[in-house]
Design an enzyme around this catalytic site. Structure first.
Site, PDB file in Angstrom:
ATOM      1  N   GLU A  25      10.319  17.067  14.878  1.00  0.00           N
ATOM      2  CA  GLU A  25      10.739  16.733  13.523  1.00  0.00           C
ATOM      3  C   GLU A  25      10.393  17.865  12.560  1.00  0.00           C
ATOM      4  O   GLU A  25       9.282  18.382  12.554  1.00  0.00           O
ATOM      5  CB  GLU A  25      10.072  15.433  13.066  1.00  0.00           C
ATOM      6  N   GLU A  49       9.023   2.359  11.458  1.00  0.00           N
ATOM      7  CA  GLU A  49      10.028   3.423  11.426  1.00  0.00           C
ATOM      8  C   GLU A  49       9.277   4.737  11.340  1.00  0.00           C
ATOM      9  O   GLU A  49       8.651   5.049  10.325  1.00  0.00           O
ATOM     10  CB  GLU A  49      10.970   3.288  10.228  1.00  0.00           C
ATOM     11  N   LEU A  50       9.383   5.528  12.406  1.00  0.00           N
ATOM     12  CA  LEU A  50       8.526   6.695  12.556  1.00  0.00           C
ATOM     13  C   LEU A  50       9.359   7.984  12.498  1.00  0.00           C
ATOM     14  O   LEU A  50      10.209   8.127  11.646  1.00  0.00           O
ATOM     15  CB  LEU A  50       7.705   6.548  13.834  1.00  0.00           C
ATOM     16  N   LYS A  54       0.878  -1.168   0.000  1.00  0.00           N
ATOM     17  CA  LYS A  54       0.000   0.000   0.000  1.00  0.00           C
ATOM     18  C   LYS A  54       0.916   1.218   0.000  1.00  0.00           C
ATOM     19  O   LYS A  54       1.573   1.501   1.005  1.00  0.00           O
ATOM     20  CB  LYS A  54      -0.916  -0.018   1.225  1.00  0.00           C
ATOM     21  N   HIS A  55       0.972   1.936  -1.126  1.00  0.00           N
ATOM     22  CA  HIS A  55       1.881   3.075  -1.200  1.00  0.00           C
ATOM     23  C   HIS A  55       1.160   4.366  -0.836  1.00  0.00           C
ATOM     24  O   HIS A  55      -0.060   4.448  -0.845  1.00  0.00           O
ATOM     25  CB  HIS A  55       2.539   3.180  -2.577  1.00  0.00           C
TER      26      HIS A  55
END
Length: 461
Positions: A364, A230-231, A156-157
């Site tokens: 971030e 991976e966040l 699922k992109h």
């Protein structure tokens, strides 16, 4: 039925629109993947690896089309040539590693009359929920080893890179993979959550935001489905007094601004020893000023737009907050004519006079901005590097290998670099700590994430 739409950051035009899969199509994809995997797991490892290498060849053959297509989808300048250098390195590496990583583990204490070993069995169906910033590299980190290990894969992109999933499917089909073994799915967030919550897949790999990771965890709650997440990240660099100054400047500028700063392990904050600080800042600002912001389809462009205007808006807010609290912005946005408020076109920025009360040093950014702080010693640098809710990578710039290793042992991060940054080595585990996530991809450990141990204790004679 909802449509998934990709809006190009170049000019705000609609680049692609696809209908989300129907419930019936999704159920069919899962059933076909389950059936294909039952046979695939019995295909010899060498043949599975050969099929994945054929997929690689098919993907590489499309590179000339993919590079401008990628620029149109997420804004990376065409002059950088796409992602297939690292893509090829990773696929070939995991194919070479597979015989060793998937070999049975035999206990060292031999016991006459018994055959004892642990084999690595594939999990079944692996769902990869891929991001837009490195849409080929991040996806293949799991897709290639998952297939080699004997799993089926559903992809699922991200909507922003809608066409990437179709490229994966085309390459898989050209490689001759069995029907249903790999399927690209166009799904809404709600459909993805429902699929996970139904326990229909056996592993989920997700790369994206912290909130996205929490949504994946909520969806999987009670299903016991293992997750690889991976966040977020806020990766630091520390330039010690003995660093090669020019080398550090050149590499850290690239580490901060490549891909418009939209890199999972891009440099977002820098701590410089006081003896080098002034010269470092001068060199860093001078080199950053050379970037050319513009249309990513132009060969002269070295800094493209961010993927979406709202992402650029977040960076503009962080810069304004920092300046309002006393930080100094070293670059005039007017020196970058393509910079336009309210658009994805954002000039790079270097901030000094920053501290950890400012969001640009703690939250971030994921864009073309970096803050630089002066430190007096290793102890202060270490405390600041660890003052973060994230931990993906950290880089140390020094001539002292022992010092880098000692510091690295104390840094709360998934990867420690010395004299490099913003790189993924397929021989090492790609992993994070704290709110950056859990699990690992690539290396032998990546194969362990995509398989389950099965012990055999056989008495004979």
């Amino acid at each position: 039925m909802s449509d998934i739409v990709c809006i190009s950051p170049i000019d705000g035009s609609e680049l692609a629109r696809r209908p989300a899969a129907s419930d019936a199509a999704l159920a069919r994809a899962v059933a076909e993947a389950r059936a294909a995997q039952r046979d695939w797991r019995h295909v010899p490892l060498a043949e599975r690896s050969a099929a994945v290498l054929r997929f690689l060849d098919a993907m590489l053959a499309m590179n000339q089309e993919i590079v401008p297509e990628l620029a149109q989808q997420m804004g990376r300048p065409v002059r950088f040539g796409g992602e297939f250098g690292g893509f090829e390195e990773r696929v070939r590496y995991v194919a070479r590693l597979a015989p060793e990583a998937l070999a049975p583990v035999v206990p060292p204490d031999e016991r006459p009359g018994f055959r004892r070993y642990i084999r690595r069995d594939p999990l079944g169906i692996v769902l990869v929920v891929a991001p837009w910033n490195y849409p080929y590299l991040t996806a293949v980190n799991t897709i290639a080893p998952a297939l080699i290990a004997g799993n089926a894969v559903l992809l699922k992109h991200a909507a922003q890179t809608l066409l990437v999933g179709e490229r994966f499917q085309l390459a898989m089909d050209r490689a001759g993979l069995p029907k249903g073994l790999f399927t690209n799915l166009v799904l809404t967030h709600e459909q993805t959550s429902k699929l996970i919550g139904a326990g229909a897949v056996d592993f989920v790999n997700f790369t994206g935001s912290v909130e996205g990771g929490r949504a994946i965890e909520r969806a999987a709650a009670g299903t016991f489905t293992p997750l690889g997440l991976e966040l977020g990240g806020k990766d630091p660099a520390y330039v010690r007094a003995d660093a090669d100054l020019d080398f550090a400047v050149e590499n850290l500028v690239d580490g901060a601004f490549y891909n418009a700063g939209q890199c999972c392990c891009g440099i977002e904050r820098i701590y410089v020893h006081e003896s080098l600080y002034d010269r470092f800042v001068d060199g860093f600002v001078e080199l950053t000023a050379r970037y050319r912001l513009g249309n990513p389809l132009d060969e002269d462009t070295t800094l493209g737009p961010m993927a979406q205007g709202r992402f650029a808006g977040t960076i503009r807010q962080q810069i304004a907050e920092a300046v309002g609290k006393g930080a100094k912005a070293h670059l005039d946005p007017a020196a970058f004519p393509a910079n336009r408020e309210g658009t994805p076109y954002l000039a790079p920025q270097v901030l000094t006079g920053v501290d950890h009360s400012m969001s640009v040093m703690t939250q971030e950014s994921f864009g073309p901005v970096v803050g630089i702080m002066k430190v007096k010693d290793d102890e202060e640098a270490l405390a600041l590097m660890n003052d973060s809710v994230y931990g993906l990578t950290a880089s140390i710039w020094t001539a002292d290998l022992d010092a880098a290793e000692e510091l690295g042992q104390e840094i709360e991060t998934g990867t420690v670099f010395m004299n490099r940054c913003d790189y993924l080595d397929p021989g090492l585990a790609w992993t994070g700590v704290k709110e950056t996530g859990r699990g690992a991809s690539l290396s032998r450990i990546g194969f362990e994430m995509l398989t389950r141990p099965k012990s055999f204790h056989l008495r004979h004679g």
